[in-house]
Design an enzyme around this catalytic site. Structure first.
Site, PDB file in Angstrom:
ATOM      1  N   TYR A  55       0.694  -1.215   0.244  1.00 39.27           N
ATOM      2  CA  TYR A  55      -0.044   0.125   0.024  1.00 39.27           C
ATOM      3  C   TYR A  55       0.984   1.367   0.351  1.00 39.27           C
ATOM      4  O   TYR A  55       0.726   2.516  -0.607  1.00 39.27           O
ATOM      5  CB  TYR A  55      -0.539  -0.058   1.415  1.00 39.27           C
ATOM      6  CG  TYR A  55      -2.020  -1.274   1.152  1.00 39.27           C
ATOM      7  CD1 TYR A  55      -1.869  -1.841  -0.252  1.00 39.27           C
ATOM      8  CD2 TYR A  55      -2.923  -1.078   2.150  1.00 39.27           C
ATOM      9  CE1 TYR A  55      -2.742  -2.961   0.490  1.00 39.27           C
ATOM     10  CE2 TYR A  55      -4.677  -1.604   1.959  1.00 39.27           C
ATOM     11  CZ  TYR A  55      -4.173  -3.020   1.149  1.00 39.27           C
ATOM     12  OH  TYR A  55      -4.697  -4.338   1.048  1.00 39.27           O
ATOM     13  N   LYS A  66       3.018 -14.995   2.608  1.00 35.62           N
ATOM     14  CA  LYS A  66       3.672 -15.806   0.911  1.00 35.62           C
ATOM     15  C   LYS A  66       5.252 -16.235   0.828  1.00 35.62           C
ATOM     16  O   LYS A  66       5.398 -16.032  -0.139  1.00 35.62           O
ATOM     17  CB  LYS A  66       2.235 -15.346   0.488  1.00 35.62           C
ATOM     18  CG  LYS A  66       1.897 -16.124  -0.758  1.00 35.62           C
ATOM     19  CD  LYS A  66       1.123 -16.833  -0.699  1.00 35.62           C
ATOM     20  CE  LYS A  66       1.306 -17.087  -1.723  1.00 35.62           C
ATOM     21  NZ  LYS A  66       0.013 -19.050  -2.122  1.00 35.62           N
ATOM     22  N   ASP A 102      -2.949 -18.397   1.473  1.00 39.42           N
ATOM     23  CA  ASP A 102      -4.033 -18.910   1.027  1.00 39.42           C
ATOM     24  C   ASP A 102      -4.342 -19.979   1.767  1.00 39.42           C
ATOM     25  O   ASP A 102      -5.713 -20.229   2.373  1.00 39.42           O
ATOM     26  CB  ASP A 102      -3.755 -19.358  -0.734  1.00 39.42           C
ATOM     27  CG  ASP A 102      -2.320 -20.244  -0.255  1.00 39.42           C
ATOM     28  OD1 ASP A 102      -1.834 -19.419   0.567  1.00 39.42           O
ATOM     29  OD2 ASP A 102      -2.001 -20.840  -1.310  1.00 39.42           O
ATOM     30  N   ASP A 155      -5.217  -7.404   5.754  1.00 40.61           N
ATOM     31  CA  ASP A 155      -6.334  -6.333   5.154  1.00 40.61           C
ATOM     32  C   ASP A 155      -8.092  -7.234   5.536  1.00 40.61           C
ATOM     33  O   ASP A 155      -8.788  -7.468   5.185  1.00 40.61           O
ATOM     34  CB  ASP A 155      -6.373  -5.258   3.587  1.00 40.61           C
ATOM     35  CG  ASP A 155      -7.543  -4.585   3.459  1.00 40.61           C
ATOM     36  OD1 ASP A 155      -8.948  -4.458   4.752  1.00 40.61           O
ATOM     37  OD2 ASP A 155      -7.117  -3.631   2.470  1.00 40.61           O
ATOM     38  N   ASP A 164     -11.837  -9.058   7.304  1.00 42.29           N
ATOM     39  CA  ASP A 164     -12.846  -8.671   6.425  1.00 42.29           C
ATOM     40  C   ASP A 164     -13.316  -9.561   6.741  1.00 42.29           C
ATOM     41  O   ASP A 164     -14.576 -10.224   6.962  1.00 42.29           O
ATOM     42  CB  ASP A 164     -12.748  -7.595   5.226  1.00 42.29           C
ATOM     43  CG  ASP A 164     -13.072  -6.638   5.537  1.00 42.29           C
ATOM     44  OD1 ASP A 164     -12.726  -6.049   6.040  1.00 42.29           O
ATOM     45  OD2 ASP A 164     -13.571  -5.822   4.465  1.00 42.29           O
TER      46      ASP A 164
END
Ligand code: NAD
Length: 354
Positions: free
Chosen positions: A138, A189, A221, A245, A249
């Site tokens: 970001y 990851k 994942d 993020d 959620d």
């Protein structure tokens, strides 16, 4: 305590008014708050042409804590990137140096049926997602758009973490785990990304300073899958900005509604920015139907983490539980057999329960 109150856009002002009611109720018990309001996001753009006006940033810096509603709205979607409401949010987080984002996902017994998962999968769930907030893709440079040699448009971003950024968020994670069930799962990851390989290495190094904490690593994942398969296996999940993020959620849905989840973003001295994890919900703005509990619970986190008022924070959390136990529900968590109430009525009920 000086608190900067930044209601923002959409449902922001409606839900913030309920959290402020709760704080004002505490004033009657002798707590002293000085609340100062300022615009951010679309409201900042409307007032000063900037989603994070200079005066808002100054107030946020001077205040002991910042309580924020939400930003964003359809009206602002076509603005250049720098003027978009979301830029204001990213900038205030960066400017305040609030690098540690704490997102608890807690399933209240009364809401175990509000989830789309089987109630037994989530009943009693209590996990903490710790998301790094000021680094990663970001903020990484370079980023941008260009035309490649074939004349095709390309977009690119840079995923980047420095060792010190990873180390400081890892420490926060281990410290939180120590106050909970002493389990920390670091999500990355590392099978594909260089950034993640460094992340895993540094988190493991910091882990050696915390031999009492059970550290595990998981690919993002798999973590996404495990979160819906068996979320109760987790205690604290530590992860970077992008993965955090998305996972937080996802975790919000384990709890039934995004309208229930608070968050705290802390700097090195535990000064913080406190906000619900949901957005400005323009689809329901101005209708007095938004759930204000995430914002009220964010105020409770503010009392816990910045003001060191653990008991008062718990009082607010208990008041929320009481209201749910009484059967009051906003539309997002409503079910047969409960009583549907509006935003204001929900705020009043929490104040009464206090
Ligand atoms: P959103 O979180 O605003 O809404 C998603 C869905 O959840 C909507 O159906 C909405 O009605 C519902 N919802 C959200 N909060 C609720 C509440 N308190 N009570 C009841 N229902 C609630 O996400 P979105 O629709 O993707 O984004 C809307 C705007 O918010 C966009 O401009 C986006 O950029 C912005 N946004 C801001 C933040 C923030 O301020 N932290 C976070 C996410 C999105």
């Amino acid at each position: 305590m000086k608190i900067a109150v930044l209601p923002g856009d959409g449902i922001g002002p409606e839900i913030m008014a309920q959290a402020v009611k709760v704080l004002q109720r505490l004033v009657r018990d002798g707590l002293k708050f000085e609340l100062e309001y300022a615009p951010i996001g679309g409201a900042g753009f409307d007032a000063c042409g900037d989603p994070l006006p200079e005066a808002t940033l100054k107030l946020a810096r001077q205040a002991d804590a910042v309580l924020l509603g939400a930003v964003g709205g359809y009206r602002y979607d076509k603005l250049p990137r720098q003027q978009r409401p979301e830029r204001g949010l990213l900038r205030i987080r960066k400017e305040l140096g609030v690098f540690a984002n704490l997102r608890p996902a807690l399933v209240y017994a009364e809401l175990a049926h509000a989830t789309t998962l089987k109630p037994e999968v989530v009943a009693g769930l209590d996990i903490m997602i710790l998301r790094e907030l000021t680094g990663d893709i970001y903020f990484g440079e370079p980023r941008g758009r260009r035309t490649n040699a074939k004349g095709e448009r390309e977009g690119f971003d840079t995923m980047l973490y420095s060792e010190s950024e990873i180390r400081r968020i890892a420490r926060v994670g281990f410290d939180i785990a120590r106050k909970r069930h002493r389990k920390l799962c670091s999500v990355d990851k590392a099978n594909v990304l260089e950034t993640s390989q460094l992340w895993r290495e540094v988190v493991s190094e910091v882990g050696k300073e915390y031999p009492d904490i059970a550290l595990s690593h998981m690919y993002v994942d798999n973590a996404a899958m495990q979160l819906v398969r068996n979320p109760k296996q987790f205690d604290v999940i530590l992860t970077g900005n992008l993965f955090g993020d998305i996972l937080s959620d996802q975790a919000s849905m384990l709890t039934g509604s995004i309208g229930m989840l608070p968050s705290a973003s802390l700097d090195e001295r535990s000064k913080g920015l406190f906000e619900p994890i949901h957005g400005s919900a323009p689809d329901i703005a101005g209708k007095n139907i938004a759930n204000p509990l995430a914002t009220i619970l964010s105020a409770a986190m503010m009392l816990r983490y910045t003001c060191n008022l653990e008991e008062t924070a718990q009082r607010i959390e208990q008041a929320v539980k009481k209201v749910l136990a009484k059967g009051l529900r906003t539309a997002d968590i409503f079910q047969e057999g409960t009583r549907k109430v509006g935003t204001e009525e929900m705020g009043d009920a929490v104040v009464d329960a206090l």
